[in-house]
Design an enzyme around this catalytic site. Structure first.
Site, PDB file in Angstrom:
ATOM      1  N   LYS A 189       0.834  -1.205   0.000  1.00 18.84           N
ATOM      2  CA  LYS A 189       0.000   0.000   0.000  1.00 18.84           C
ATOM      3  C   LYS A 189       0.866   1.252   0.000  1.00 18.84           C
ATOM      4  O   LYS A 189       0.621   2.197  -0.759  1.00 18.84           O
ATOM      5  CB  LYS A 189      -0.904   0.007   1.241  1.00 18.84           C
ATOM      6  CG  LYS A 189      -1.768   1.256   1.347  1.00 18.84           C
ATOM      7  CD  LYS A 189      -2.471   1.379   2.675  1.00 18.84           C
ATOM      8  CE  LYS A 189      -1.657   2.194   3.644  1.00 18.84           C
ATOM      9  NZ  LYS A 189      -2.461   2.931   4.627  1.00 18.84           N
TER      10      LYS A 189
ATOM     11  N   ARG B 161      -4.716  10.533   4.291  1.00 14.35           N
ATOM     12  CA  ARG B 161      -3.518  11.335   4.375  1.00 14.35           C
ATOM     13  C   ARG B 161      -2.669  11.298   3.104  1.00 14.35           C
ATOM     14  O   ARG B 161      -2.148  12.304   2.652  1.00 14.35           O
ATOM     15  CB  ARG B 161      -2.705  10.793   5.557  1.00 14.35           C
ATOM     16  CG  ARG B 161      -1.382  11.449   5.672  1.00 14.35           C
ATOM     17  CD  ARG B 161      -0.863  11.430   7.072  1.00 14.35           C
ATOM     18  NE  ARG B 161       0.007  12.566   7.180  1.00 14.35           N
ATOM     19  CZ  ARG B 161      -0.381  13.759   7.517  1.00 14.35           C
ATOM     20  NH1 ARG B 161      -1.617  13.991   7.810  1.00 14.35           N
ATOM     21  NH2 ARG B 161       0.463  14.757   7.559  1.00 14.35           N
TER      22      ARG B 161
ATOM     23  N   CYS C  89      -5.400   8.016   9.332  1.00 12.22           N
ATOM     24  CA  CYS C  89      -5.189   7.584  10.720  1.00 12.22           C
ATOM     25  C   CYS C  89      -4.881   8.773  11.619  1.00 12.22           C
ATOM     26  O   CYS C  89      -4.060   9.617  11.282  1.00 12.22           O
ATOM     27  CB  CYS C  89      -4.006   6.617  10.807  1.00 12.22           C
ATOM     28  SG  CYS C  89      -4.331   4.985  10.188  1.00 12.22           S
TER      29      CYS C  89
ATOM     30  N   VAL D 149       2.481  18.285   7.729  1.00 17.57           N
ATOM     31  CA  VAL D 149       2.940  18.317   6.336  1.00 17.57           C
ATOM     32  C   VAL D 149       3.976  19.418   6.114  1.00 17.57           C
ATOM     33  O   VAL D 149       4.344  19.699   4.984  1.00 17.57           O
ATOM     34  CB  VAL D 149       1.744  18.516   5.374  1.00 17.57           C
ATOM     35  CG1 VAL D 149       0.802  17.321   5.440  1.00 17.57           C
ATOM     36  CG2 VAL D 149       0.999  19.807   5.677  1.00 17.57           C
ATOM     37  N   ASP D 150       4.476  20.009   7.204  1.00 15.67           N
ATOM     38  CA  ASP D 150       5.376  21.148   7.015  1.00 15.67           C
ATOM     39  C   ASP D 150       6.690  20.778   6.327  1.00 15.67           C
ATOM     40  O   ASP D 150       7.281  21.607   5.635  1.00 15.67           O
ATOM     41  CB  ASP D 150       5.634  21.897   8.344  1.00 15.67           C
ATOM     42  CG  ASP D 150       5.970  20.985   9.501  1.00 15.67           C
ATOM     43  OD1 ASP D 150       5.894  19.763   9.316  1.00 15.67           O
ATOM     44  OD2 ASP D 150       6.296  21.485  10.587  1.00 15.67           O
TER      45      ASP D 150
ATOM     46  N   ASP E 101       4.948   0.624  12.033  1.00 12.94           N
ATOM     47  CA  ASP E 101       3.718  -0.010  11.557  1.00 12.94           C
ATOM     48  C   ASP E 101       3.573  -1.467  11.997  1.00 12.94           C
ATOM     49  O   ASP E 101       2.563  -2.108  11.692  1.00 12.94           O
ATOM     50  CB  ASP E 101       3.637   0.073  10.024  1.00 12.94           C
ATOM     51  CG  ASP E 101       3.139   1.421   9.538  1.00 12.94           C
ATOM     52  OD1 ASP E 101       2.685   2.224  10.370  1.00 12.94           O
ATOM     53  OD2 ASP E 101       3.194   1.674   8.319  1.00 12.94           O
TER      54      ASP E 101
ATOM     55  N   VAL F 190       8.807   7.097  16.546  1.00 16.56           N
ATOM     56  CA  VAL F 190       8.482   7.638  15.217  1.00 16.56           C
ATOM     57  C   VAL F 190       7.234   8.517  15.254  1.00 16.56           C
ATOM     58  O   VAL F 190       7.246   9.645  14.774  1.00 16.56           O
ATOM     59  CB  VAL F 190       8.322   6.503  14.184  1.00 16.56           C
ATOM     60  CG1 VAL F 190       7.926   7.061  12.816  1.00 16.56           C
ATOM     61  CG2 VAL F 190       9.619   5.702  14.072  1.00 16.56           C
TER      62      VAL F 190
END
Length: 423
Positions: free
Chosen positions: A22, A93, A117, A124-125, A308, A330
């Site tokens: 994905k 996202r 999520c 997003v900076d 993840d 993370v």
């Protein structure tokens, strides 16, 4: 409401084939906006997130055709709309990844801030910092962001404060048609970055260094079509490997690349599993007998232990012998599954970004909520070894990242169903 119902299912056995990744498919589909000729993608997973980003492309003017279940043709030759659809952007996202391709191809883009999520701030900076370094002018509000490069983007040097996967991908795509050379320092090194670079180069881009901390992109005038196969999903592979471990099973995971999941292999061996790698067949067999022992994990950017897989591994730790610990470095707010595992009898204490787990002899079935994609997978794993019945709710999260997870578990012998129950 629809739930995934799991009953105790020890000793899973058999083979499971892993789908395309994905986290590779999404940026590669976004990058298909760059090509002025048809693109054919193979091993595209049938997931909710994938269907959303394909709809985003259609709204922007791409023609999307499914050639078979996992093969998609994308023709973006007539794309001329630079404004992304608000209702679709709000659902996921990764839809933000279309910003880089639109900016470099059309010279402007207006996009709405994405959903997906709810794991920490995930800002997003860093993406915007990269676009600015390439000469874009950015205007932003709480809801939307507009980026303009009237005379086109110009290559530049970008240092990422954190090796963000999404930012690395977005900047790479934007730089493919920028004038001159772009250098990304402290770039993410994930296999999905390498896969994107491989795809971009097939389109005619000049990307070097993907998989290292320094990526160089020399801009070209235009990109053409290509055929590309998405790499296997290392997170799905890890999920089924942990399923074999937690159920004391014997499961062979097919279509996976062992070099992409070395931390998982190492930690499964550490807790007491036998892990057999077969690189000739791209398969990994995980055999677990007897009770496994506790361990420590610390999530890190690739090639460290993947965030993840943290939730799935924590589910395993709840029934390992002795003490275990998890340090999440993370993402913030990524222990939402802890409360749900505690409902099943897990002995977990958290403080900040650390969790300590005391292994228990058994878990109890309960109705638990999938708070995010990987938490949902972890709760299914816990349900496989819990006494009684476990109902996992909010399974739309799980559908975002796993195609037909129920039938895959059934083939391994799990007692698992998607059913409707009363609220």
């Amino acid at each position: 409401m629809e739930v995934i119902q799991v009953k105790k299912s020890l000793n899973l056995k058999g083979e499971v084939k892993i789908d395309g990744a994905k986290n590779s498919a999404l940026p590669i589909i976004a990058a298909s906006l760059l090509g002025t000729e048809p693109i054919i993608l193979e091993d595209v997973p049938k997931l909710k997130d994938v269907s959303i980003i394909l709809k985003v492309l259609e709204e922007l003017g791409s023609k999307v055709t499914y050639l078979d279940k996992n093969k998609v043709e994308i023709d973006s030759s007539n794309v001329n709309n630079s404004v992304t659809p608000h209702e679709l952007m709000n659902k996921m996202r990764a839809s933000f990844l279309v910003m880089g391709p639109l900016l470099t191809r059309l010279g402007q883009t207006k996009t709405y801030l994405p959903g997906g999520c709810a794991i920490g701030s995930r800002p997003v900076d860093l993406h915007l910092k990269g676009f600015k370094a390439l000469g874009a002018e950015i205007e932003s509000t709480d809801e939307k962001i507009e980026a303009i490069a009237k005379d086109g983007l110009i290559g530049g040097e970008i240092y990422l404060d954190f090796p963000s996967v999404g930012a690395t991908q977005n900047i790479m795509m934007a730089a493919t048609m920028a004038k001159g050379e772009t250098v990304i320092e402290n770039a993410a090194k994930e296999p999905e970055i390498v896969d994107l670079a491989s795809f971009l180069n097939k389109l005619g881009a000049k990307v070097r260094g993907a998989g290292t901390s320094t990526i160089r992109i020399v801009g070209v005038d235009k990109l053409h079509g290509a055929r590309h196969t998405i790499i296997p999903d290392r997170i799905e592979a890890a999920t089924f490997m942990v399923a074999s471990a937690i159920t004391r099973g014997d499961v062979t995971v097919k279509n996976c690349i062992s070099s992409h999941i070395m931390p998982i292999i190492a930690k499964l061996r550490e807790v007491g599993c036998e892990v057999i790698e077969n690189e000739d067949e791209d398969s990994i067999r995980v055999i677990a007998t007897g009770r496994l022992k506790g361990t420590k994990i610390k999530t890190l950017p690739y090639p460290g232990f993947p965030t993840d897989v943290q939730a799935q591994f924590m589910a395993l730790m709840t029934v390992c012998k002795g003490q275990s610990s998890v340090e999440e470095t993370v993402f913030e707010n990524r222990f939402m599954h802890v409360e749900q595992l505690q409902k099943m009898g897990a002995a977990i204490a958290t403080e900040g970004n650390e969790a300590s787990i005391a292994g228990v002899d058994s878990l109890q079935g309960a109705t638990v909520k999938s708070t995010d994609l990987r938490a949902g997978a972890a709760l299914i794993l816990a349900g496989l070894v819990a006494d009684g019945t476990t109902n996992v709710t909010d399974i739309y999260h799980i559908d975002r990242g796993y195609d037909d997870i129920v039938s895959k578990f059934k083939k391994l012998g799990a007692n698992i169903e998607r059913i409707e129950i009363e609220d």
